[in-house]
Structure formats: C-alpha cells, structure tokens
Motif scaffolding. Structure first.
Motif, short mmCIF file in Angstrom:
data_model
loop_
_atom_site.label_atom_id
_atom_site.label_comp_id
_atom_site.label_asym_id
_atom_site.label_seq_id
_atom_site.Cartn_x
_atom_site.Cartn_y
_atom_site.Cartn_z
N SER A 86 0.87 -1.19 0.00
CA SER A 86 0.00 0.00 0.00
C SER A 86 0.90 1.23 0.00
CB SER A 86 -0.93 0.04 1.22
OG SER A 86 -0.23 0.47 2.35
N GLY A 87 0.30 2.36 -0.33
CA GLY A 87 1.05 3.62 -0.28
C GLY A 87 1.46 3.94 1.15
N TYR A 88 0.56 3.65 2.08
CA TYR A 88 0.85 3.92 3.49
C TYR A 88 2.12 3.17 3.91
CZ TYR A 88 -0.89 5.79 7.93
OH TYR A 88 -1.07 6.54 9.07
N HIS A 143 0.30 14.08 4.58
CA HIS A 143 -0.58 12.94 4.81
C HIS A 143 -0.16 12.16 6.07
CE1 HIS A 143 -2.23 8.83 4.00
NE2 HIS A 143 -3.27 9.57 3.69
N SER A 172 0.37 9.11 6.57
CA SER A 172 1.42 8.09 6.41
C SER A 172 2.82 8.71 6.51
CB SER A 172 1.26 7.37 5.07
OG SER A 172 1.19 8.29 4.01
N ASP A 206 3.92 16.15 0.66
CA ASP A 206 3.00 15.75 -0.42
C ASP A 206 3.32 16.65 -1.61
OD1 ASP A 206 1.76 14.39 1.67
OD2 ASP A 206 -0.24 15.15 1.23
N ASP A 212 5.55 12.76 -1.83
CA ASP A 212 4.40 11.84 -1.91
C ASP A 212 3.55 12.25 -3.11
OD1 ASP A 212 1.86 10.70 -1.61
OD2 ASP A 212 2.06 10.57 0.57
N ALA A 239 0.98 10.61 -4.33
CA ALA A 239 -0.24 9.80 -4.32
C ALA A 239 -1.33 10.38 -5.22
CB ALA A 239 -0.76 9.64 -2.89
N HIS A 240 -1.57 11.69 -5.11
CA HIS A 240 -2.66 12.30 -5.88
C HIS A 240 -2.16 12.92 -7.18
CE1 HIS A 240 -5.76 11.77 -2.79
NE2 HIS A 240 -4.71 11.80 -1.98
N THR A 282 0.99 6.05 -5.03
CA THR A 282 0.13 4.89 -4.79
C THR A 282 -0.40 4.37 -6.14
OG1 THR A 282 -2.11 5.76 -4.72
CG2 THR A 282 -0.79 6.12 -2.78
N SER A 290 -3.40 3.14 -6.00
CA SER A 290 -4.80 2.99 -5.59
C SER A 290 -5.69 4.16 -5.99
CB SER A 290 -4.85 2.85 -4.06
OG SER A 290 -4.27 3.99 -3.46
N LYS A 291 -5.13 5.19 -6.59
CA LYS A 291 -5.96 6.35 -6.91
C LYS A 291 -6.17 6.40 -8.43
CE LYS A 291 -4.41 8.32 -2.60
NZ LYS A 291 -5.45 7.71 -1.76
C1 LIG Z 1 -1.16 11.76 0.15
C2 LIG Z 1 -1.36 10.31 0.44
N1 LIG Z 1 -0.31 9.54 0.72
C3 LIG Z 1 -0.43 8.23 0.97
C4 LIG Z 1 -1.66 7.62 0.95
C5 LIG Z 1 -1.76 6.16 1.27
O1 LIG Z 1 -1.91 5.44 0.11
P1 LIG Z 1 -2.67 4.03 0.11
O2 LIG Z 1 -4.12 4.34 0.12
O3 LIG Z 1 -2.19 3.38 -1.12
O4 LIG Z 1 -2.25 3.32 1.36
C6 LIG Z 1 -2.79 8.37 0.64
C7 LIG Z 1 -4.13 7.75 0.52
O5 LIG Z 1 -4.91 7.47 1.18
C8 LIG Z 1 -2.65 9.76 0.39
O6 LIG Z 1 -3.71 10.51 0.14
#
Ligand SMILES: Cc1ncc(COP(=O)(O)O)c(C=O)c1O
Length: 393
Positions: A110-112, A136, A138, A180, A209, A211-212, A240, A242-243
C-alpha cells in the motif's frame, strides 16, 4: 462476561468524538466504481472518489486482474524475499520506473506502507526530519516511528523551511524533507523546485508523496515531479497504485542504489505479504493505459477548468489539481452542506478535524464525469447559497 474496567475509556472517548461532531462511520456503495454510484439505495453523482481517470471500473483493467488470478491464483502467499515474488511485480516496477524516468522502482502493498517503510529505512534517532504541516498521515506516522527529531514547517512555506534548516541542520547526521506534492485535502501543490534547491544547499534528502499526482499531473501523467520539470533532480518519489491507477498498492521510484537499499532495509516491504497478482496486473495495465490515452487527463483538466470558473464566487481553497475544497467555518455547517448535496443527488462527504485543521467539503473531479454532472453540482451549490463564512476566505 468477566468485568474489566480497563476498556471503559473507549466508550467515553467515542462520546467525546460524537459531541465534537467528529464521529465517522462508513457508507456502503452498492455499485461498480464510476462517476455515478449507487449509495445505500440512491443513485448519486460521485465527487468523493480518488479514481481520477475513471480506471477502476475499466474493462481492460478487470481483464488484466482476471488473467492474473487465472495464471497465478488469488494470493501471493508470502513476502517478496520468500515465496511472494512473481515476474509481474518486476514488470510493474519496470513500468513505474519507465513512467517516472528513474533507474528503478519498488512496489509495496500500500502507499501507506511505502511511506512508513521508506522513511524508517532512511533516518533514525540521530537524524532530522522537516515536514510540511499538512502532510498525509502516512508521512507523519512514518516520521514519528523513526525516532528522529521531527519538526513541521508551515504549509508550503519555503522561508520557514529555510529558517528551520539554517537553525537545526548542522546538529544532525542526516536530514530528510517530507512533503505531499498534491495536498490531498486542499488540492494545492508544494513548491517543489524551491524545496529541492534548499535540499541541495543544506545536503538534505527529499521524499515526495505523489499519491494524488500520479496519472494526473505532468504531460505523461508521471506526476508533479514531471509537471515542475524536476525529473533530473536528486529525490525520492513515492506514489500509490490505488488512486488514478485504479488498483491497490504503493511504490517508491528513485535510483537503483536506493531501491536496492530499500529491498534490504524497509521493514514494511520485507516483513509483509507481496502485492496480490490481481492488484499487480491491474496497476500494470493502468500504467499502459494512461500512456496510451492522454485524452483522459485532458478531459479531467477541462472539467477542472469549467468548475473553477463556474464556482469562482464560492470560497474555494486555492487548487492546481482535480481536488476542489470549499472551506467551512464549523463541522456542523460541513455536515449540513454535505446533506444538502446528498439530497440533490451528489456524493461529496464533509471532511472534518482531526483529518484537517478546519472543516470542508472536498470534491474530487473525474475524467469520466459528464458535463451535466458538473452542472448539477454548480446548481446544487448555488441553491445552498454562498452564505459560508470560510475560515480561509
Ligand atoms: C497523500 C497520500 N499519501 C499516501 C496515501 C496512502 O496510500 P494508500 O491508500 O495506497 O495506502 C494516501 C491515501 O490514502 C494519500 O492521500
């Protein structure tokens, strides 16, 4: 049941959360992901999804997942260093490195976990972490777990960051800057080029990060590092799957040495089960698709421009991404507006403290929204009125 009062505080704590208006609960979505969803029996336009390009319900991704399950089964059965590694993982890592134009990449479950494990591997008790205050969870929790000294700088404030570097950098062995790139609850971007200049000047590492940003920002969808023209700079990129990529999992992209080091030192990569074959194959198909179909990104940006223009009288937080937020003065007002939107056929939940410093409604735009969906949002907000007293207006 044997009585043990040690757990009594949990109920009291929940009552406090409820009284503050911070209580959260889940809502069941009964349909496939998309711009319109079925939520608890009602059809709603979805402004709450991170599926920015609308890939999570895409046929090609589903077929990739099904094929991977047929070939490799449902679980990866162990950690990557033991029985969990498949060629698919390596293919995905090569695809990420190629998208990001880095030497290598490493896929986490996972991203976390990618953030937690990487930060833990890079710094320890003798080191300094300087982090944007709006990072974030994480990144925040990852930083805390290292035992390093963690200092927050003011949101996107390079002057404050420079002051902290000047004051503290010399007292520590290593220094890691964390930010981020697209701030998930605001939609604004970090001042990346200036942060990287400071990192070079003060000999600090930078972990961003994305992710978005992955799939969304930059000409090829590689993220904000591409958008800011910083691909040739020394830095560590996290993201990630996942988005915008419509799957599950996270990654780190960077130098071959860094990735080799993480395979040996990142606890959340070493001591966890490898990403499932279906998730891995889905993400791989998504990366191919975002490269083949730049028009999806274009559509997303067109929608974004339309909404920004149509909502220009509203107290929107400054955003340069497909995340638009309306700042509100208290959690109750946020819940009231969220309810009004729900009654108007729109799903856009209220985001409240402690997730964010002040309450807001967060709208995430999707490439697959239709013009009429955007219009319906504008009309619903107009009906509610702009009598908001935004904390940030
Ligand atoms: C900025 C950011 N970093 C990390 C994560 C964690 O990613 P993941 O959902 O893949 O665990 C998220 C998402 O929830 C996020 O918004």
């Amino acid at each position: 049941m044997v009585e043990n009062r040690a757990y009594d505080w949990i109920k009291k704590s929940l009552t406090t959360i409820e009284k503050a208006g911070w209580y959260r609960c889940v809502k069941t979505i009964e349909s496939a992901p998309g711009a319109v969803i079925q939520l608890e029996g009602q059809s709603l336009i979805n402004f709450a999804s991170n599926d920015y390009l609308g890939l999570a319900g895409e046929e090609r991704l589903k077929q990739a997942a099904i094929a991977a399950i047929r070939e490799y089964g449902t679980g990866s059965t162990g950690s990557r260093l033991l029985s969990g590694h498949r060629q698919l993982h390596r293919d995905l890592e090569s695809a990420i490195a190629s998208l990001k134009q880095t030497e290598d990449a490493l896929v986490f479950s996972s991203g976390y976990l990618a953030n937690m494990g990487t930060i833990r591997a890079l710094v320890g008790a003798r080191d300094l972490i300087l982090a944007d205050e709006y990072n974030h969870s994480s990144l925040k929790n990852g930083a805390t777990l290292t035992g390093a000294t963690v200092i927050n700088y003011q949101h996107c404030d390079v002057n404050d960051l420079e002051q902290q570097l000047a004051q503290y950098r010399d007292s520590y062995r290593r220094c890691l800057l964390l930010t981020d790139t697209v701030f998930s609850m605001d939609g604004d971007l970090c001042p990346l080029p200036q942060i990287l200049d400071l990192a070079d000047e003060y000999e600090a590492m930078v972990l961003v990060d994305e992710a978005h940003a992955t799939g969304v920002m930059g000409t090829t969808g590689a993220g904000c590092v591409e958008y800011f023209g910083c691909r040739d700079r020394a830095l560590i990129q996290m993201g990630t799957l996942s988005k915008a990529l419509g799957s599950l999992g996270g990654y780190i992209a960077g130098s071959a040495t860094l990735i080799d080091f993480l395979r040996n030192r990142a606890p959340s990569w070493i001591y966890t089960t490898a990403l499932s074959p279906a998730d891995t194959a889905t993400a791989l198909a998504a990366i191919q698709l975002i490269q083949e179909q730049p028009q999806r990104r274009q559509q997303l940006w067109d929608h974004m421009q339309f909404l920004k223009q149509a909502l220009r009288e509203f107290p929107l937080l400054p955003s340069q991404s497909p995340i638009l937020c309306l700042g509100l003065s208290n959690p109750q007002q946020a819940l009231q507006l969220s309810d009004h939107l729900h009654a108007s056929g729109i799903f856009a939940p209220a985001v409240r403290p402690p997730t964010v410093p002040f309450s807001r409604i967060r709208f995430s735009i999707m490439a697959t929204h239709q013009q009429q969906h955007l219009q319906q949002l504008v009309e619903a907000l107009t009906r509610f009125g702009i009598s908001f007293s935004s904390p940030c207006a």
